[in-house]
Design a protein around this motif. Structure first.
Motif, PDB file in Angstrom:
ATOM      1  N   GLY A  89       0.787  -1.222   0.000  1.00 54.33           N
ATOM      2  CA  GLY A  89       0.000   0.000   0.000  1.00 54.33           C
ATOM      3  C   GLY A  89       0.817   1.268   0.000  1.00 54.33           C
ATOM      4  O   GLY A  89       0.324   2.322   0.409  1.00 54.33           O
ATOM      5  N   ASP A 142      -0.978   3.904  -1.750  1.00 56.49           N
ATOM      6  CA  ASP A 142      -2.382   4.006  -1.355  1.00 56.49           C
ATOM      7  C   ASP A 142      -2.635   5.355  -0.677  1.00 56.49           C
ATOM      8  O   ASP A 142      -1.719   5.993  -0.169  1.00 56.49           O
ATOM      9  N   TYR A 168      -8.423  -0.802   1.811  1.00 50.84           N
ATOM     10  CA  TYR A 168      -8.064  -1.034   3.212  1.00 50.84           C
ATOM     11  C   TYR A 168      -8.968  -0.219   4.116  1.00 50.84           C
ATOM     12  O   TYR A 168      -9.406   0.878   3.756  1.00 50.84           O
ATOM     13  N   TYR A 213      -8.822   1.273   8.056  1.00 50.91           N
ATOM     14  CA  TYR A 213      -8.049   1.523   9.265  1.00 50.91           C
ATOM     15  C   TYR A 213      -9.041   1.995  10.310  1.00 50.91           C
ATOM     16  O   TYR A 213      -9.883   2.846  10.027  1.00 50.91           O
ATOM     17  N   ARG A 259      -6.301  -2.721  11.144  1.00 51.44           N
ATOM     18  CA  ARG A 259      -6.096  -2.439   9.726  1.00 51.44           C
ATOM     19  C   ARG A 259      -6.261  -3.743   8.968  1.00 51.44           C
ATOM     20  O   ARG A 259      -5.718  -4.772   9.349  1.00 51.44           O
ATOM     21  N   ASN A 260      -7.032  -3.695   7.882  1.00 50.97           N
ATOM     22  CA  ASN A 260      -7.195  -4.879   7.048  1.00 50.97           C
ATOM     23  C   ASN A 260      -7.783  -4.464   5.705  1.00 50.97           C
ATOM     24  O   ASN A 260      -8.456  -3.445   5.597  1.00 50.97           O
ATOM     25  N   ARG A 261      -7.547  -5.264   4.713  1.00 49.31           N
ATOM     26  CA  ARG A 261      -8.145  -5.021   3.394  1.00 49.31           C
ATOM     27  C   ARG A 261      -9.524  -5.657   3.395  1.00 49.31           C
ATOM     28  O   ARG A 261      -9.661  -6.852   3.643  1.00 49.31           O
TER      29      ARG A 261
END
Length: 152
Positions: free
Chosen positions: A38, A41, A63, A65, A77-79
């Protein structure tokens, strides 16, 4: 904040706006933990659940956050999607955040699992201070031992 062509990671700024009496609330800017894929990003949407003082930031790469708005610390945090999120909005009554993707118009819902939040912060993030503050502010289970230790 992410400056163009800067090797520095982006930063999150938390500031109170619109206060007429006294100094506004704010914390020092904190670096946002960007994953390796990222690097290019950037944020496209921000929704704040006021009752929990949590900020959900969505990025172009899909993503999410989750930040504690009182400390600016990253909670999660994750996609969540491979698509860009077009819009996000908080639903105060449930503490959830809804998002809509650009291409397919996919609607998704994000919400913190209150029962698992404090154990996650303690065991995964290893942040006792954040766990204690979140548990106290949000009246969540999981930090009873920390609270007892604080008074010993």
């Amino acid at each position: 904040e992410k400056k163009h062509d800067s090797p520095e990671p982006p930063k999150l700024y938390v500031r109170e706006v619109g206060r007429t009496a006294g100094p506004p609330y704010g914390v020092q800017p904190v670096q946002i933990p960007v994953p390796q894929d990222g690097a290019n990003d950037f944020p496209v949407s921000l929704a704040i659940v006021e009752k929990d003082s949590l900020a959900y930031m969505m990025t172009r790469m899909g993503y999410v956050y989750v930040f504690d708005a009182m400390s600016a610390k990253t909670v999660f945090r994750n996609r969540v999607t491979q698509e860009t999120v077009f819009l996000s909005v908080a639903q105060e009554s449930t503490g959830a955040v809804f998002g809509i993707t650009v291409r397919r118009g996919q609607v998704f819902r994000l919400q913190v699992n209150n029962q698992a939040l404090i154990p996650y912060v303690l065991n995964t993030l290893n942040d006792e201070d954040l766990a204690l503050k979140l548990a106290g502010r949000l009246n969540l289970p999981g930090a009873e031992n920390l609270q007892a230790r604080a008074f010993e």
